[in-house]
Motif scaffolding. Structure first.
Motif, PDB file in Angstrom:
ATOM      1  N   VAL A  65      23.099  17.211-108.461  1.00 46.83           N
ATOM      2  CA  VAL A  65      22.566  17.760-107.203  1.00 46.83           C
ATOM      3  C   VAL A  65      21.361  16.955-106.721  1.00 46.83           C
ATOM      4  N   ALA A  66      20.419  16.725-107.635  1.00 47.08           N
ATOM      5  CA  ALA A  66      19.202  16.011-107.232  1.00 47.08           C
ATOM      6  C   ALA A  66      19.524  14.575-106.806  1.00 47.08           C
ATOM      7  N   CYS A  69      21.398  14.476-103.332  1.00 43.91           N
ATOM      8  CA  CYS A  69      20.483  14.759-102.218  1.00 43.91           C
ATOM      9  C   CYS A  69      19.518  13.599-101.996  1.00 43.91           C
ATOM     10  N   SER A  70      19.023  13.029-103.090  1.00 42.17           N
ATOM     11  CA  SER A  70      18.092  11.909-102.977  1.00 42.17           C
ATOM     12  C   SER A  70      18.770  10.691-102.356  1.00 42.17           C
ATOM     13  N   ALA A  72      21.409  10.663-100.384  1.00 41.19           N
ATOM     14  CA  ALA A  72      21.711  10.920 -98.970  1.00 41.19           C
ATOM     15  C   ALA A  72      20.458  10.781 -98.113  1.00 41.19           C
ATOM     16  N   ALA A  73      19.346  11.348 -98.598  1.00 37.73           N
ATOM     17  CA  ALA A  73      18.098  11.269 -97.834  1.00 37.73           C
ATOM     18  C   ALA A  73      17.623   9.823 -97.720  1.00 37.73           C
ATOM     19  N   PHE A 163      26.223  10.751-100.278  1.00 39.99           N
ATOM     20  CA  PHE A 163      26.162  12.056-100.950  1.00 39.99           C
ATOM     21  C   PHE A 163      27.473  12.351-101.683  1.00 39.99           C
TER      22      PHE A 163
END
Length: 240
Positions: A65-66, A69-70, A72-73, A163
């Motif tokens: 998950v982390a 998200c990282s 993708a950001a 992602f």
């Protein structure tokens, strides 16, 4: 003397190219490889320190998950910044075309002349391309900035592909523990197959030998996991 053709002339069938500027391949490849390698290395480190169990599952899920998200950001921010810079430079070129069209025409003619056209022909080509202001803008942007103003990379495509690819890669070493695996062996086998298979797939897409791409990715991934497993084992022994 006339020459008769023995077969009718048919126009050339041009080959086609794959999309190499869509902005999805690099983040997808990077995301999948990073997800698989980093999560396998994370799980290997936890197993090396504390053994397989609930901790490995929690660590693997948190890493998935982390990391997704990282990734993708990060991809969104980097591609968005790049696109904004491109648009700013395109705006500069648009203003310059409106302010000094004669100078821009001369600049375009000089560019074609440098590529081998004689001065008169280069000037005529530049005049023809400069007749339409929007067409002139596209030509100047492609020639001077090396980008297509109608096909700028999308930060949403980069973020979404990154992602999904990271999550898919990170799920490979995590899946055995979700189904009750009690050791690292099954995760190791799946990760090895995943590393080699994905590396081979990417190599085929980029016209490289499939076995070379698979082995390269396999060596990199196993090397990273070995380091974290060893550190986890040493720290686990030291703590105990």
């Amino acid at each position: 003397m006339t020459i008769e053709l023995t077969r009718p002339y048919s126009p050339e069938k041009h080959h086609s190219h794959r999309d190499v500027t869509g902005g999805w391949l690099r983040p997808a490849v990077f995301g999948a490889m990073d997800g698989l390698v980093s999560n396998f290395a994370l799980i290997a480190g936890v197993v090396g320190a504390a053994g397989a169990g609930r901790g490995a599952v929690l660590a693997g899920f948190a890493g998935l998950v982390a990391g997704a998200c990282s990734m993708a950001a990060g991809e969104y921010t980097s591609v968005k910044s790049q696109t904004e810079l491109m648009r700013a430079e395109i705006a500069v070129e648009r203003r310059e075309l409106a302010r000094n069209p004669e100078g821009e025409l001369a600049e375009l003619a000089a560019l074609y002349q440098a590529r081998g056209l004689d001065p008169a022909l280069a000037h005529r080509v530049a005049q023809g391309l400069s007749a339409d202001p929007e067409q002139a803008l596209r030509v100047h942007v492609r020639e001077e900035l090396g980008v297509d103003p109608d096909d700028l990379p999308s930060p949403y495509v980069a973020a979404g592909s990154s992602f999904c690819a990271f999550a898919a890669g990170a799920l490979v070493p995590l899946a055995p523990f979700l189904f009750g695996a009690s050791g690292l062996a099954v995760a190791l086998v799946m990760s090895v197959l995943g590393l080699f298979g994905f590396g081979a797939t990417v190599a085929r897409m980029t016209a490289r030998p499939w076995w070379l791409g698979g082995l390269r990715q396999l060596v990199l991934g196993v090397g990273a996991a070995s380091v974290t497993f060893g550190l986890g084992h040493l720290l686990g022994v030291a703590v105990s």
